[in-house]
Write an enzyme that holds these catalytic residues in place. Structure first.
Site, PDB file in Angstrom:
ATOM      1  N   PRO A 133       0.769  -1.323   0.060  1.00  0.00           N
ATOM      2  CA  PRO A 133      -0.044  -0.071  -0.076  1.00  0.00           C
ATOM      3  C   PRO A 133       0.727   1.381   0.010  1.00  0.00           C
ATOM      4  O   PRO A 133       0.865   2.005   1.004  1.00  0.00           O
ATOM      5  CB  PRO A 133      -0.954  -0.121   1.374  1.00  0.00           C
ATOM      6  CG  PRO A 133      -0.094  -0.951   2.344  1.00  0.00           C
ATOM      7  CD  PRO A 133       0.650  -1.918   1.341  1.00  0.00           C
ATOM      8  N   CYS A 134       1.276   1.396  -1.172  1.00  0.00           N
ATOM      9  CA  CYS A 134       2.156   2.838  -1.335  1.00  0.00           C
ATOM     10  C   CYS A 134       1.400   4.107  -1.264  1.00  0.00           C
ATOM     11  O   CYS A 134       1.798   5.025  -0.965  1.00  0.00           O
ATOM     12  CB  CYS A 134       2.936   2.989  -2.566  1.00  0.00           C
ATOM     13  SG  CYS A 134       2.185   2.504  -4.134  1.00  0.00           S
ATOM     14  N   HIS A 135       0.000   3.812  -1.381  1.00  0.00           N
ATOM     15  CA  HIS A 135      -0.863   5.026  -1.256  1.00  0.00           C
ATOM     16  C   HIS A 135      -0.897   5.360  -0.001  1.00  0.00           C
ATOM     17  O   HIS A 135      -1.493   6.712   0.174  1.00  0.00           O
ATOM     18  CB  HIS A 135      -2.336   4.494  -1.880  1.00  0.00           C
ATOM     19  CG  HIS A 135      -2.972   3.440  -0.983  1.00  0.00           C
ATOM     20  ND1 HIS A 135      -2.825   2.212  -1.237  1.00  0.00           N
ATOM     21  CD2 HIS A 135      -3.926   3.383  -0.005  1.00  0.00           C
ATOM     22  CE1 HIS A 135      -3.453   1.223  -0.451  1.00  0.00           C
ATOM     23  NE2 HIS A 135      -4.228   2.123   0.220  1.00  0.00           N
TER      24      HIS A 135
END
Length: 181
Positions: A133-135
């Site tokens: 989850p780089c978001h």
């Protein structure tokens, strides 16, 4: 496109309601890539077959859409990159849904406190969107509240929708709009 053999990745496209999302797995269900790009763009000429991907990826995405975010972090992923990029991407999976961290915080949590720019690279070149989850990472200037989404592989709009879906208060202005200057 390729005829199926055990080494040929399997791809499917999932409708997230705001965009189509492509998931590519090995035959054991390990996610090797996921993106808002088309299968053809992701494959870049490499062989794949279209079909329902095996393993927990699709049920985890269905759970995520319903507001149960934990199963997404339990899906096996194939990490790629240098050892430090892998270390940072593994740490991304420890950032809880509904929260954000800065690139500096991610680097510190991964045991690489002098490498916040590498944390940015780990996010910007992340091949397994949502599953890694780089978001959930934003610049220090955008930490909020409200969080200003900033750049994202899918688009700033997608990042805002994903963060809001996960319970983060998301703003639409730039940080300069909040500064009063």
């Amino acid at each position: 496109m390729d005829t199926f053999n055990p080494d040929t990745p399997i791809a499917t496209v999932v409708d997230l309601g705001f965009a189509n999302f492509t998931v590519v797995t090995r035959d054991d269900g390990t996610v090797i890539a996921s993106s808002f790009d088309s299968v053809e763009k992701m494959a870049a000429g490499r062989p794949y077959v279209m079909g329902e991907v095996p393993g927990p990826a699709l049920p985890a995405l269905e759970s995520w859409l319903k507001g149960d975010f934990a199963p997404l972090m339990e899906v096996p992923v194939q990490y790629s990159g240098t050892p430090k990029l892998v270390q940072l991407r593994q740490e991304l999976r420890n950032v809880p849904a509904g929260t954000v961290v800065t690139y500096k915080q991610l680097a510190e949590q991964a045991g690489l406190p002098t490498l916040p720019r590498l944390a940015g690279r780990a996010c910007s070149t992340n091949p397994c969107l949502l599953f890694v989850p780089c978001h959930r990472v934003v610049s220090t200037a955008h930490i909020g509240p409200p969080v200003i989404p900033g750049q994202y592989a899918g688009s700033t709009e997608f990042k805002a929708k994903i963060l809001a879906h996960e319970g983060v208060e998301v703003g639409t202005e730039t940080r300069e709009d909040y500064s009063g200057f």
